[in-house]
Each structure stands twice: as C-alpha cells, then as structure tokens.
Scaffold this motif. Structure first.
Motif, PDB file in Angstrom:
ATOM      1  N   PRO A  85       0.624  -1.492   0.113  1.00 21.16           N
ATOM      2  CA  PRO A  85      -0.170  -0.191   0.036  1.00 21.16           C
ATOM      3  C   PRO A  85       1.099   1.148  -0.052  1.00 21.16           C
ATOM      4  CG  PRO A  85      -0.703  -1.538   1.749  1.00 21.16           C
ATOM      5  CD  PRO A  85       0.422  -2.164   1.233  1.00 21.16           C
ATOM      6  N   ASN A 112      -2.077  -1.534  -4.939  1.00 19.60           N
ATOM      7  CA  ASN A 112      -2.772  -2.396  -3.455  1.00 19.60           C
ATOM      8  C   ASN A 112      -3.471  -1.357  -2.494  1.00 19.60           C
ATOM      9  OD1 ASN A 112      -1.574  -5.044  -3.494  1.00 19.60           O
ATOM     10  ND2 ASN A 112       0.094  -3.948  -4.482  1.00 19.60           N
ATOM     11  N   GLY A 113      -3.860  -0.065  -2.945  1.00 15.41           N
ATOM     12  CA  GLY A 113      -4.606   0.631  -2.008  1.00 15.41           C
ATOM     13  C   GLY A 113      -3.791   1.687  -1.275  1.00 15.41           C
ATOM     14  N   ARG A 147      -7.976   1.232  -6.247  1.00 17.75           N
ATOM     15  CA  ARG A 147      -6.959   0.016  -6.230  1.00 17.75           C
ATOM     16  C   ARG A 147      -7.267  -1.089  -7.903  1.00 17.75           C
ATOM     17  NH1 ARG A 147      -9.540  -2.714  -0.581  1.00 17.75           N
ATOM     18  NH2 ARG A 147     -11.180  -1.960  -2.028  1.00 17.75           N
TER      19      ARG A 147
END
Length: 177
Positions: A85, A112-113, A147
């Motif tokens: 992330p 991945n956010g 995402r």
C-alpha cells in the motif's frame, strides 16, 4: 468506447509487468484507457515532468458526465503500481501537486491501496487514509483512491464511473473504500 477485451488486456499487462518501469507504465496505460472511455473526459498529457513535480496523467474534464460536473476542469491522476500500500507521504506529495496548481480534485490509483485504517477507528499509525481526511478538512482537496482489485471487478465503463462516484461521496464520510 469501452471494450471489455481491450480492458482485460490492460489488466493482464498490469498483472504481468515485472520491472518497476513496466509496472508504472502499464498502470498508466490502463488508467488512460479508462478515463478516455468516459464521455467528456480526455487524457491531455502523460508523464509531465515539471521543475518541482511529476504528473502521471492530466485529464481535461468538459463536465458533460454528471459524476464529474463538480470536479475541476483539470484533474491530476497519480498511478502507483507497488506491491505494498502507498504511504501517507505519497498522499501528501500528491495533495501538494494539486494545491500547487490551485485544483481541488485528483485520482490516486494505487495497485494495493493506501496505508491506514482511520475508518475502522485504528488511526494509530496515522497512515494515508488519515492524511486524505486531513487534506479534505484543511484544504478542501478531494482525492479519490482506486485499487487494482476495484478495477478487476469492472466489466463496463459505467461501473468505473459508479466506483468513482462512490469514492468521491465517501471522502466526505472519511471512507476511502
């Protein structure tokens, strides 16, 4: 015009990229494809390298799509195809780019956010989610986070538009996803 086979090819390209350069470029191409499929949105520039910042995508918003009517005419898009992330410092950097150009909206596409869990009351690390909230309340800067898992669930362009609308609305409720 959105074509599901072309979109799937872009998704595969992102998933199959091996080098950091290929990872970044494939996510930018996927993002460009999606935004160019939206009525009234046009990718005008890619990889703009200014003296103090880099912008992955710069969109022109003709405001013909209802979802994008309250947005600025220019929209910055940041793409991060990382295995983890994205952290708070990246949100701060992106917000600074938006603020520098006197804009109020941007899209942050992070494979991945982002870090943090402010929504669930776990704001101990004050991650990126917390910073998104801070930029909204302090400066009025609205950053929509998307995402890869979100994009994998899209089969028509209207689903992407609904995703963006949902995320835009959730910013005001301090939710990112």
């Amino acid at each position: 015009m959105f074509d599901s086979a072309t979109f799937a090819m872009h998704i595969d390209s992102v998933d199959d990229a091996e080098t950091n350069h290929d990872k970044g470029k494939s996510l930018e191409r996927l993002s460009s494809y999606l935004f160019n499929c939206i009525d009234g949105i046009e990718v005008r520039e890619t990889n703009i390298n200014g003296p103090a910042e880099e912008v992955d995508l710069l969109l022109w918003n003709a405001k013909t799509s209802e979802v994008f009517q309250p947005w600025d005419n220019l929209i910055s898009v940041e793409c991060k195809n990382w295995s983890r992330p994205a952290g708070a410092h990246l949100i701060d950097s992106f917000a600074a780019k938006i603020r520098l150009k006197h804009l109020t909206t941007g899209v942050f596409i992070a494979a991945n956010g982002v870090t943090g869990d402010f929504v669930n009351g776990n704001d101990q690390n004050r991650g990126a989610v917390y910073r998104l909230h801070e930029h909204l309340t302090r400066d009025g800067i609205r950053i929509v986070v998307v995402r890869m898992d979100d994009l994998r669930d899209i089969y028509e362009i209207k689903e992407f538009i609904e995703l963006v609308k949902d995320r835009y609305c959730k910013i005001y409720m301090h939710r990112v996803f």
